[in-house]
Design an enzyme around this catalytic site. Structure first.
Site, short mmCIF file in Angstrom:
data_model
loop_
_atom_site.label_atom_id
_atom_site.label_comp_id
_atom_site.label_asym_id
_atom_site.label_seq_id
_atom_site.Cartn_x
_atom_site.Cartn_y
_atom_site.Cartn_z
N ASP A 83 -32.34 -22.97 -17.12
CA ASP A 83 -31.99 -22.57 -15.75
C ASP A 83 -32.06 -23.76 -14.82
OD1 ASP A 83 -31.91 -19.63 -16.30
OD2 ASP A 83 -34.05 -19.95 -16.69
N ASP A 85 -32.87 -24.37 -10.90
CA ASP A 85 -33.36 -23.77 -9.66
C ASP A 85 -33.17 -24.74 -8.50
OD1 ASP A 85 -34.16 -21.49 -11.03
OD2 ASP A 85 -36.16 -22.29 -11.44
N ASP A 163 -47.12 -24.79 -9.24
CA ASP A 163 -48.29 -24.70 -10.09
C ASP A 163 -48.72 -26.03 -10.70
OD1 ASP A 163 -46.06 -24.80 -11.72
OD2 ASP A 163 -46.36 -22.83 -12.61
#
Length: 470
Positions: A83, A85, A163
């Site tokens: 993916d 983003d 994170d």
């Protein structure tokens, strides 16, 4: 000379001249390390075409736009991202006005999905932590987990909401540089999984980060930073408070990416497996735990190999293997209490799956498939008559047969039974009929001949008596 001129021309033509933008970068990204295009390996040619469209369109409309997260991390490793983003300072409603093929999702924090057929580019607005807003106090749930709503911010604030440092690298479409606020490039080079900020607090914000840490460590062959390792055990229990549906999504990522065995071992090492599969973990603690562990490891090895060979894998088969021994133990306890065998296995299967679904929301169609695979195991013992031909047409036959082979490999089922079914399913119809005919022993054959002889003698004697009477 022409080659040198061409090279210089290409350098200077990097999206309206890089030199024009570098003066702005140092002022705009205060406190960040800016890695210029010549100093990293990420190229636009590796970026999804539709992601580039989104990046350039946002820039054209006067907004900042960056690639961020796993796609930048994977590109630096030479891997193909799944993916792409995008993050921007445009708010969701502004993104929706720019892209007619956009839909907004989410409640606590809105995201924009820009759709190009089946290809969906996720676009998020910069966020900041609620702790940065002194007018609001952090909220805690009864387990001590931090509950925070997302609010919009700047790129400098957004980075602290991410994170791990290796997931907080921003690829700037303006000049193709990488922006690093938290030492992500250094951790990337060192092969280190490090949380941004205090590890314990970040795990309390979102306990699923513990699973992500394990997944990245295995997938990337990185090691966990000692602060990250030390914070897992005290916070592992918080995983029990995560919605079961979300844990199901994480389980799919953990075990269906080709690193199942290493993931299983690391989850057990950090005490996370017992939260996800409590019944299985308990069965691994018994003195006779060699069989269940062998079965789990073998199932994961087989799945990893199938993924490596580009063959399909199913999560329900792995879950069936993980829960098989706990189900058997329950069934044996019920049989010992006098319950008929068929009822005992049925009830044990129901109880085992019901307890597991409370922790991980396994979809109903998968629990039904698991039940079928389990229930068909006893039918493999019937190898005479018409039963084998009926069993081989069952929709779950192949999965059930693979499960039988797995059991045979770990000593839970007779090897000759698995070998017989391996041969039977590949034979023609004539040979299959011969294989399912009753096998008559020599002793039984002699007894049958004696009974036939006595019967014929008796009939002959009767005829002779009748003739004499006449």
């Amino acid at each position: 000379m022409n080659v040198i001129l061409t090279f210089l021309k290409n350098i200077l033509s990097l999206d309206n001249a890089e030199s024009e933008v570098f003066d702005v970068i140092d002022k705009k990204h205060t406190g960040a390390v800016v890695i210029a295009r010549p100093a990293h390996c990420v190229s636009r040619q590796q970026v999804n075409e539709n992601a580039l469209k989104v990046l350039y369109r946002l820039r054209k409309e006067g907004f900042d736009s960056y690639l961020v997260g796993g796609c930048v991390r994977d590109l630096l490793l030479g891997r193909e991202p799944k993916d792409f983003d995008v993050v921007t300072n445009a708010e969701p409603e502004q993104i929706a006005r720019i892209f007619s093929n956009c839909r907004l999702i989410g409640k606590r924090f809105r995201l924009a999905h820009v759709c190009y057929g089946r290809d969906v580019i996720e676009v998020a607005t910069f966020r900041k932590a609620i702790s940065d807003d002194k007018t609001q106090k952090p909220r805690l749930n009864k387990d001590g987990r931090l509950l925070q709503d997302n609010i919009y911010g700047t790129i400098e604030e957004d980075v602290w909401r991410r994170d791990f440092t290796i997931n907080a690298l921003y690829y700037n479409i303006r000049d193709f540089s990488i922006i690093d606020y938290v030492g992500g490039m250094e951790d990337h080079k060192a092969g280190l999984i490090r949380l941004i900020g205090d590890a314990g607090e970040r795990f309390r914000e979102d306990p699923v980060r513990m699973l992500r840490a394990v997944r990245f460590a295995v997938k990337l062959a990185f090691r966990l930073h000692h602060d990250c390792e030390a914070a897992i055990a005290p916070n592992a229990h918080l995983l029990a408070g995560i919605p079961p549906a979300r844990l199901y999504d994480e389980i799919s990522k953990l075990f269906l990416t080709g690193y199942g065995v290493q993931t299983f071992e690391l989850l057990r090492q950090y005490g996370l497996f017992s939260i996800l599969f409590p019944a299985t973990d308990k069965s691994l603690m018994y003195e006779e735990a060699d069989f269940p562990k062998m079965m789990v490891i073998k199932a994961l090895e087989n799945s990893d190999q199938r993924i490596a060979d580009n063959k399909p894998v199913t999560l329900y088969f792995l879950i069936a293997a993980l829960l098989w021994e706990p189900m058997l133990r329950k069934a044996k306890e019920k049989i010992a209490k006098g319950l008929p065998e068929s009822n005992a296995y049925y009830e044990a299967a129901s109880e085992t799956l019901t307890q597991q679904v409370r922790r991980i929301a396994i979809p109903r169609h998968l629990t039904l498939a698991i039940r079928e695979v389990w229930s068909l195991q006893s039918k493999f013992n019937a190898r005479v008559g018409a039963k084998p031909s009926r069993l081989i047409t069952h929709p779950r036959f192949r999965a059930a047969y693979d499960f039988l082979v797995l059991r045979a490999q770990t000593g839970d089922a007779p090897l000759d039974v698995a070998q017989w079914w391996e041969a039977y399913q590949h034979e023609n119809e004539t040979t299959q009929r011969k294989m399912t005919q009753p096998q008559v022993s020599e002793k039984n054959s002699k007894s049958k001949r004696k009974r036939t002889y006595r019967k014929k003698t008796k009939i002959a004697a009767t005829h002779l008596l009748l003739d004499t009477h006449d």
